[in-house]
Design a protein around this motif. Structure first.
Motif, mmCIF file in Angstrom:
data_model
loop_
_atom_site.group_PDB
_atom_site.id
_atom_site.type_symbol
_atom_site.label_atom_id
_atom_site.label_comp_id
_atom_site.label_asym_id
_atom_site.label_seq_id
_atom_site.Cartn_x
_atom_site.Cartn_y
_atom_site.Cartn_z
ATOM 1 N N THR A 168 1.006 -0.464 -0.340
ATOM 2 C CA THR A 168 -0.660 0.060 0.001
ATOM 3 C C THR A 168 1.084 1.181 -0.495
ATOM 4 N N GLY A 169 1.859 1.315 0.419
ATOM 5 C CA GLY A 169 2.881 2.301 0.079
ATOM 6 C C GLY A 169 3.807 2.146 -1.113
ATOM 7 N N ARG A 170 3.787 2.316 -1.718
ATOM 8 C CA ARG A 170 4.179 1.368 -3.149
ATOM 9 C C ARG A 170 3.111 2.169 -4.500
ATOM 10 N N VAL A 171 1.774 1.403 -4.587
ATOM 11 C CA VAL A 171 0.484 1.092 -5.159
ATOM 12 C C VAL A 171 -0.341 1.352 -4.473
ATOM 13 N N ARG A 172 -0.905 3.136 -5.880
ATOM 14 C CA ARG A 172 -2.165 3.495 -5.158
ATOM 15 C C ARG A 172 -3.341 2.370 -5.212
ATOM 16 N N PRO A 173 -4.433 3.181 -3.757
ATOM 17 C CA PRO A 173 -5.475 2.224 -4.120
ATOM 18 C C PRO A 173 -6.094 1.456 -4.817
ATOM 19 N N ALA A 174 -6.212 2.447 -5.712
ATOM 20 C CA ALA A 174 -7.435 2.228 -6.367
ATOM 21 C C ALA A 174 -6.309 1.740 -7.840
ATOM 22 N N ARG A 175 -5.802 1.334 -8.172
ATOM 23 C CA ARG A 175 -5.030 0.718 -9.008
ATOM 24 C C ARG A 175 -4.598 -0.641 -8.094
#
Length: 423
Positions: free
Chosen positions: A286-293
């Protein structure tokens, strides 16, 4: 930095509560397999009964938060623990589906107050919230895996009614521990002039804040979480029963002395254990990938996994593919949870965060329980294929909503200023 004495006391109390909520929650599908064999009732009707028990678990989240503000978080957690233990004692005395329904509804009502009360206690009483939230999550994962493991193991040796009573014992012990635990539930906000017992939202404030929330991107997140809850609850409730019916598992030859073991139950437990790794991996991502994606990608995976169960569980399917598929499902089913939790934080303002998480639990555990009744109808009246198509459809719905968040990056600006440039 080591936790101070107050933080340690709250951590121990809430970790016990969180573990036991999920200890009871995930043992129920194991009992469902036994109840279907014990009582002359179809899977569709029993699905409705179990749904009536799980529904209050989510529907009571908002009232639970209001009660915690009014009567105190420690008191509410103790009521939760006592109520859940009592509900399993009621189940242990059940001689009909009606008594089982009463026990399950009582469990759902009691369990519903834990998350708003326990999380509120940590947020107001703990100085090192990050560390305690981490341990709190680990305790919940331990309960998720241990509940069905202990239930399945005890069922080898004991009648199901006695197993239900034994499972209530840790809850009673936790109540006694909680009564003796001492801590300051407002230590982390003691100097906050705005903190205090009179800060609970009035009904008009609650309605006004709710309208504001649902006029924002949170409305999309709320429905998205509902679809995730439908997938989660439907799959985990009926997978033990489906696994029990597979020839590759039911016909498995066991060594002498192990004839009473149900391999299907331990495959299910293994899925939950793998889920602990999935939740950890999802949290790190979650710190690297945006939530919607991240949500869009994970819903695609979950839809594909549900459809893969159709050929893998077909008559003549091998044991190896079933075990592997269950393990992969466990990983991704729990990996998605940190992403929707992070989405709530990204798309809601800080001063509405508590209310937004209350609605999130309502979506996940309350509305999500509808899939128990729907899944029971599919399995009882149609087919296993129809059930898995339904479950895959829930993931498709969630994925489409994640796509809405991705496509609406201009309209759905992050409320907390989080990076969302390519969403």
């Amino acid at each position: 930095m080591a936790l101070n004495a107050n933080d340690r006391s709250i951590a121990g109390f809430t970790m016990a509560g969180h573990a036991l909520v999920h200890w009871f929650e995930t043992s129920i599908p194991i009992f469902l397999v036994v109840w279907l064999a014990e009582f002359d009732v179809g899977v569709a009707l029993f699905g409705i009964v179990v749904a009536l028990g799980y529904a209050p678990f989510g529907l009571g989240a908002l009232p639970g938060g209001i009660l915690a503000d009014r009567y105190g978080t420690k008191r509410l957690v103790l009521v939760c623990l006592a109520g859940m233990s009592l509900s399993f004692l009621v189940l242990s005395l059940a001689t009909s589906i009606y008594t089982i329904a009463v026990g399950l509804i009582l469990w759902g009502v009691a369990a519903s107050v834990y998350h708003p009360a326990g999380l509120a206690l940590i947020s107001t009483g703990v100085e090192d919230r990050g560390t305690v939230f981490a341990w709190h999550g680990i305790a919940g994962n331990a309960g998720i895996a241990l509940g069905p493991f202990v239930a399945a193991t005890l069922l080898i040796f004991l009648e199901w009614s006695l197993v239900a009573a034994v499972l209530a014992v840790p809850g009673v012990v936790a109540v006694l521990y909680g009564l003796s635990a001492t801590f300051d539930p407002t230590a982390a906000v003691a100097d906050d002039a705005e903190a205090g017992p009179d800060e609970a939202l009035s009904l008009s404030d609650l309605l006004g804040n709710t309208r504001t929330l649902f006029a924002s991107a949170f409305a999309v997140v709320f429905v998205l979480v509902t679809f995730e809850g439908l997938y989660y609850r439907g799959m985990l409730t009926y997978l033990p029963e489906i696994l029990h019916a597979l020839p590759a598992i039911s016909g498995l030859a066991l060594p002498a002395g192990l004839e009473g073991i149900e391999p299907a139950d331990y495959i299910y437990v293994g899925l939950l254990v793998v889920g602990m790794a999935g939740q950890y991996a999802g949290g790190k991502l979650t710190g690297r990938v945006r939530p919607a994606r991240g949500l869009a990608g994970l819903f695609v995976v979950l839809a594909a996994l549900a459809l893969l169960f159709i050929p893998v569980t077909a008559t003549g399917g091998g044991l190896g593919p079933i075990v592997v598929l269950c393990g992969v499902l466990g990983f991704f089913l729990f990996a998605i949870q940190p992403f929707y939790q992070n989405a709530v934080a990204v798309y809601t303002p800080p001063d509405a965060r508590g209310l937004s998480y209350g609605y999130t639990y309502l979506a996940e555990f309350g509305f999500g329980s509808a899939s128990i009744a729907l899944g029971g109808f599919m399995l009882g009246e149609l087919s296993r294929t129809a059930f898995f198509v339904l479950i895959a459809g829930f993931a498709v719905g969630g994925g489409l909503l994640a796509g809405v968040l991705l496509a609406g990056s201009g309209r759905f600006a992050p409320a907390d200023g989080a990076l969302e440039a390519d969403d």
